[in-house]
Motif scaffolding. Structure first.
Motif, PDB file in Angstrom:
ATOM      1  N   VAL A 117     -26.520  46.718  17.455  1.00  0.00           N
ATOM      2  CA  VAL A 117     -25.099  46.953  17.684  1.00  0.00           C
ATOM      3  C   VAL A 117     -24.911  47.306  19.153  1.00  0.00           C
ATOM      4  N   ALA A 118     -23.910  46.702  19.790  1.00  0.00           N
ATOM      5  CA  ALA A 118     -23.630  46.976  21.204  1.00  0.00           C
ATOM      6  C   ALA A 118     -23.247  48.438  21.379  1.00  0.00           C
ATOM      7  N   GLU A 119     -23.791  49.063  22.411  1.00  0.00           N
ATOM      8  CA  GLU A 119     -23.533  50.473  22.678  1.00  0.00           C
ATOM      9  C   GLU A 119     -22.516  50.694  23.786  1.00  0.00           C
ATOM     10  N   ASP A 120     -22.150  49.639  24.492  1.00  0.00           N
ATOM     11  CA  ASP A 120     -21.224  49.799  25.607  1.00  0.00           C
ATOM     12  C   ASP A 120     -20.619  48.440  25.936  1.00  0.00           C
ATOM     13  N   GLY A 121     -19.464  48.449  26.552  1.00  0.00           N
ATOM     14  CA  GLY A 121     -18.848  47.216  27.010  1.00  0.00           C
ATOM     15  C   GLY A 121     -17.360  47.190  26.760  1.00  0.00           C
ATOM     16  N   LEU A 122     -16.791  46.040  27.032  1.00  0.00           N
ATOM     17  CA  LEU A 122     -15.353  45.875  26.961  1.00  0.00           C
ATOM     18  C   LEU A 122     -15.024  44.485  26.418  1.00  0.00           C
ATOM     19  N   VAL A 123     -14.073  44.432  25.494  1.00  0.00           N
ATOM     20  CA  VAL A 123     -13.523  43.167  25.013  1.00  0.00           C
ATOM     21  C   VAL A 123     -12.170  43.020  25.704  1.00  0.00           C
ATOM     22  N   ILE A 124     -11.987  41.904  26.395  1.00  0.00           N
ATOM     23  CA  ILE A 124     -10.748  41.663  27.137  1.00  0.00           C
ATOM     24  C   ILE A 124     -10.030  40.483  26.494  1.00  0.00           C
ATOM     25  N   ILE A 125      -8.754  40.689  26.144  1.00  0.00           N
ATOM     26  CA  ILE A 125      -7.968  39.651  25.483  1.00  0.00           C
ATOM     27  C   ILE A 125      -6.766  39.333  26.354  1.00  0.00           C
ATOM     28  N   GLU A 126      -6.687  38.085  26.759  1.00  0.00           N
ATOM     29  CA  GLU A 126      -5.549  37.612  27.554  1.00  0.00           C
ATOM     30  C   GLU A 126      -4.642  36.818  26.619  1.00  0.00           C
ATOM     31  N   THR A 127      -3.412  37.298  26.445  1.00  0.00           N
ATOM     32  CA  THR A 127      -2.465  36.693  25.507  1.00  0.00           C
ATOM     33  C   THR A 127      -1.334  36.028  26.263  1.00  0.00           C
ATOM     34  N   MET A 128      -1.070  34.766  25.912  1.00  0.00           N
ATOM     35  CA  MET A 128       0.048  34.029  26.512  1.00  0.00           C
ATOM     36  C   MET A 128       0.547  33.001  25.509  1.00  0.00           C
ATOM     37  N   LEU A 129       1.696  32.442  25.788  1.00  0.00           N
ATOM     38  CA  LEU A 129       2.242  31.392  24.933  1.00  0.00           C
ATOM     39  C   LEU A 129       1.319  30.177  25.022  1.00  0.00           C
ATOM     40  N   ALA A 130       0.969  29.598  23.883  1.00  0.00           N
ATOM     41  CA  ALA A 130       0.083  28.427  23.869  1.00  0.00           C
ATOM     42  C   ALA A 130       0.764  27.255  24.566  1.00  0.00           C
ATOM     43  N   GLU A 131       0.011  26.561  25.412  1.00  0.00           N
ATOM     44  CA  GLU A 131       0.567  25.425  26.156  1.00  0.00           C
ATOM     45  C   GLU A 131       0.959  24.280  25.234  1.00  0.00           C
ATOM     46  N   SER A 132       0.204  24.082  24.154  1.00  0.00           N
ATOM     47  CA  SER A 132       0.431  22.939  23.267  1.00  0.00           C
ATOM     48  C   SER A 132       1.489  23.175  22.197  1.00  0.00           C
ATOM     49  N   ASP A 133       1.848  24.445  21.950  1.00  0.00           N
ATOM     50  CA  ASP A 133       2.760  24.745  20.844  1.00  0.00           C
ATOM     51  C   ASP A 133       3.486  26.056  21.140  1.00  0.00           C
ATOM     52  N   SER A 134       4.785  25.985  21.340  1.00  0.00           N
ATOM     53  CA  SER A 134       5.563  27.177  21.709  1.00  0.00           C
ATOM     54  C   SER A 134       5.784  28.125  20.534  1.00  0.00           C
ATOM     55  N   THR A 135       5.227  27.799  19.354  1.00  0.00           N
ATOM     56  CA  THR A 135       5.334  28.714  18.213  1.00  0.00           C
ATOM     57  C   THR A 135       4.066  29.552  18.060  1.00  0.00           C
ATOM     58  N   LEU A 136       3.118  29.411  19.002  1.00  0.00           N
ATOM     59  CA  LEU A 136       1.841  30.122  18.916  1.00  0.00           C
ATOM     60  C   LEU A 136       1.545  30.900  20.193  1.00  0.00           C
ATOM     61  N   PHE A 137       0.912  32.046  20.022  1.00  0.00           N
ATOM     62  CA  PHE A 137       0.316  32.757  21.140  1.00  0.00           C
ATOM     63  C   PHE A 137      -1.165  32.378  21.186  1.00  0.00           C
TER      64      PHE A 137
END
Length: 173
Positions: A117-137
């Motif tokens: 199991v990882a003992e350290d670190g960071l999960v980074i999530i970049e959220t934006m409107l999907a280029e292919s479908d404006s109904t999805l992030f």
């Protein structure tokens, strides 16, 4: 002189023998596709994984890490490991597939040989409107500074898992 060389050779052989512990030299999942059992959802805990034959990298993303986003903006969310999200590396006795993670009744084989199991670190999530479908992030997930330490204290630092993958969620109405 011959006895000294023979003694050095014998001692070198004795001390260089493995004690049978599985040694992990590298964790490489960048070229492996991200999988999940059910579509990721906003504002919930999500389980995602990558399988590389007899190895798996499992990400249990904290509740709410895939947020709603804002149409027209890019939102960056960070989740710390292991306090908020958890990353687990498993080695199996044989090749594993998504049934191992997705079946209602867990499969018996293959078996887990080692789990770290990882003992350290960071999960980074970049959220934006999907280029292919404006109904999805679109949520682009990357890992930073992930540190695994095995049971015998060996730190795994040769990681090739920076880009974990991308998932989508619906834009709320």
């Amino acid at each position: 002189m011959r006895k000294i060389i023979l003694s050095v050779f014998v001692l070198g052989t004795i001390f260089s023998c493995s004690d049978g512990d599985l040694q992990i030299e590298t964790i490489d999942f960048d070229s492996v596709s991200l999988q999940y059992c059910s579509n990721p959802v906003r504002n919930a805990k999500n389980l995602m994984f990558k399988i590389n034959e007899s190895e798996a990298l499992i990400l249990e993303l904290q509740n709410g890490a895939l947020n709603n986003g804002v149409v027209g903006d890019t939102i960056i969310t960070e989740s710390t490991v292991p306090n908020q999200s958890q990353i687990t590396y498993r080695v199996f006795s044989d090749a594993v597939d998504d049934d191992y993670f997705c079946d209602d009744i867990p499969v018996v084989d293959p078996t887990v040989i080692q789990e770290v199991v990882a003992e350290d670190g960071l999960v980074i999530i970049e959220t934006m409107l999907a280029e292919s479908d404006s109904t999805l992030f679109a949520h682009s997930i990357s890992l930073s500074g992930i540190s695994f330490v095995t049971g015998n204290g060996e730190r795994i630092t040769n990681l090739a898992i920076s880009e974990f993958g991308e998932v989508t969620t619906d834009v709320p109405n």
